[in-house]
Write an enzyme that holds these catalytic residues in place. Sequence first.
Site, PDB file in Angstrom:
ATOM      1  N   ASP A 146       0.193  -1.833  -8.189  1.00 51.39           N
ATOM      2  CA  ASP A 146       1.207  -0.689  -7.547  1.00 51.39           C
ATOM      3  C   ASP A 146       2.543  -0.976  -7.533  1.00 51.39           C
ATOM      4  O   ASP A 146       3.311  -2.235  -7.430  1.00 51.39           O
ATOM      5  CB  ASP A 146       0.821  -1.118  -6.076  1.00 51.39           C
ATOM      6  CG  ASP A 146      -0.717  -0.763  -5.765  1.00 51.39           C
ATOM      7  OD1 ASP A 146      -1.555  -0.619  -6.690  1.00 51.39           O
ATOM      8  OD2 ASP A 146      -1.092  -0.968  -4.546  1.00 51.39           O
TER       9      ASP A 146
ATOM     10  N   GLU B 278      -4.481   3.641   1.282  1.00 48.44           N
ATOM     11  CA  GLU B 278      -3.499   2.711   0.821  1.00 48.44           C
ATOM     12  C   GLU B 278      -2.248   3.462   0.401  1.00 48.44           C
ATOM     13  O   GLU B 278      -2.116   4.537   0.373  1.00 48.44           O
ATOM     14  CB  GLU B 278      -4.082   2.097  -0.373  1.00 48.44           C
ATOM     15  CG  GLU B 278      -5.104   1.060  -0.067  1.00 48.44           C
ATOM     16  CD  GLU B 278      -5.729   0.411  -1.415  1.00 48.44           C
ATOM     17  OE1 GLU B 278      -5.849  -0.886  -1.315  1.00 48.44           O
ATOM     18  OE2 GLU B 278      -5.647   0.699  -2.596  1.00 48.44           O
TER      19      GLU B 278
END
Length: 824
Positions: free
Chosen positions: A344, A523
């Site tokens: 990420d 998320e």
Amino acid sequence: MLDVIAIGEVLIDFTPAGRSAGGNEQFECNPGGAPANVAAALSRLGARTALISKVGEDQFGSLLHRTLQSSGVDVSEVTFTNEASTTLAFVHLDDQGDRSFSFIRKPGADTFLNPKDVPLSRIETCKALHFGSLSMTHEPARTATRTAVLKAKEAGVLLSFDPNIRFALWESKEEAKHNIYWGMNYADILKISEEELSFIAGTSDVEKGALELAQQYDIKLVVVTLADKGSYYRLADQDGYVPGFKVKAVDTTGAGDAFLGCLLYKILENERALDDLTSQQIISMLSYANAGGALVTTRKGALGSMPTTEEINQMIESESIKQLEPDRFRPGVHFSPPTAWANDPNGLVYYEGSYHLFYQHHPYSNKWGPMHWGHAVSQDLIHWEHEPIALFPDEHGAIFSGCCVVDWKNSSGLFEDSHGLVAIFTHADTHPETGDPRQRQSLAYSSDKGQTWHKYDGNPVLAENDLIDFRDPKVFWHPQSERWVMVIVAGDHARFYSSANLLEWSLTGEFGRGEGSHDGVWECPDLFALPVDDTGHAKWVLIISIGDHPDCPEGSRTQYFIGEFDGNTFINDNPADHILWLDYGRDNYAGVTWSDIPEQDGRRVIIGWMSNWKYASETPTGSWRGAMTLPRVLSLTRRDGSVVLAQMPVREVEQLRKDSVSWKAVKVTPEVPFLQKTNDDLLEIEAELDVRNGEEIHIALKSSGQSELVIGYDPAKEWLFTDRSKSGITEFHPAFASRHGAGMAMVNGKIRLHIWVDRNAVEVYADHGLVVLTDQIFPDAPIDRVEISTQSGQIILDSLQIHTLESVHIPGPATVQTTGRNDA
């Protein structure tokens, strides 16, 4: 002492051998039978093996006896009978070498194996007993097989079981299932195909089915063969996919048996209990077995075509050389880490002339592990420089995802009469009392433009003890309420907090339970306002990424909501079940936007992790793994009465253009496709196509090998798609070779596409970025041709431009920290 004893059928396979002068199909006589093949494979590799079976007192029985003996298999337990003839199987091959069977076994000599024929003393002293289900179709062979299995179990001998289902040999499918269940109750190793798993476990989900069988029958090692895609394994709490080897298959008969023989050979060679095998060891064993299985398919016949160790090692070495080609898939225009693992994007912030890109990073492996924050900086969002690692794990845990803001007014008090960068991130560890995962929010700050970082002494600053999933804070300044706002996710919903100083936080609202998609855990949220076209009105956009779930073929992906934010919580404009996707490809996840881009710039820029949790740990990139999408500018527009998000790469990417060629008004038909060769594998393609008179248009990106990625459009269905089933290396995970897309209407019979092609990925933007597909690819050679075709009718290339692009070199950090830390 014998290494392996196999018990079960031995027979003659009649395989196709062309046609006679009169046009009649001819068959070649080849010794076979699954247990016999396994024994022969092991013997060929150097193991001491024996077979327990019966053959007829006929020429075929004699042939089998001689062939087994010449293959090194102990045949003292292979006896002759005059009660029945040797079993015969006629093998039918399709164009890919895949086979189907017709049997002459009514009954066959092998079914007359009697319990008194089983050498119990030899079984209790061997290392492994291998058996299948076909020796249990009839008595007395069924009892003989069970007698051998029970003796082996009693003696602690390793038991290997292959159901090897052939429905034509059973009275019913239920009887087959009943006997297979019996076998699994005793197996230490289960080798099973995808089709067999579906029949036995009732699911086509390989991972779910293997886990269920392992747990229900207490099987130590479950291996699912996936044809040329390789294999999947489940060993205790370890599991994974091991890629296969691409070969030209002529006959797949015996491939599974060769695979199993090779696997058993490596397991016995290791001389360790199954429970003690590491993931690296089992992967190495399965790679060896995959190679052995692949080699057998390159020649006809089964028992006599088993591979040697030299052949297997040569194949593995050849594949390893390919994989070791330096930076074979290193992207030329996308950001990637200098080495090891990245996922990420984190902490995206613009500060004093530099864009900062932090990211989830495991610097000591190319797989996910204890998370750090990697760091890179850029002046233009395209040319990056790697910096030393910014944040290291500490006593509070690993450093999960988060954000950065500029504390312009020093509301935190962390800067002496000045301003600086504050990182807000998730600390992840294990609760010392309960042992459950624990996620809490913490701060770090930098007074020198992100060069060095200091953890806040009062960490963590926010904890919710009742929440296990509580992560990925995104913080921004909300001028209307004159306070900081944090949006964070908690499993199935987003939570909103406010603060005056970034240190103390209060819950103000929640959103999301029952809203949008919940195909996976929520998320990486983001929340921001954007103007709608040039109306003077703005809407708020809430971005939520969704983790992988076994039941969802798409894997991890990202949705967004359009609505309002009142300073406390988000209000959705759309019905709760209305889902808006950010990207319809397979590889755009966890995207978040840069904070503090100057108002005079006016852009909201997002970047995502260009991968998917379905297969992120398996992509064939070598010493590094993980890349980012192109940075994209987000905008809102009104379409069909609704407000939707559009995205296009930042304008700065245009500086990479080298040479350009263009065409106008080119007619394309099935007989005359458009073809353009290119000497560069980094491309930007702009196309406007009149498709009203065509049927399924393909833009194929082809390599000098066999790879091609297809970007397609079906005018009848109004569906834009990418098809990467033949895009190169795909076998590392069964979900990768997919065809997927999105609905997209034509505009006056035309479609507009903007495509970026990198060494490892393709990004497709359609209709000015209203529909986007991002996909990784791993071609067998660089892309060197663009071919545009239609299945029928004709299409017109109203305009087409192909730009070749400069590759971006990303310099490494001036100093590389290996043991020290800069996050005191």
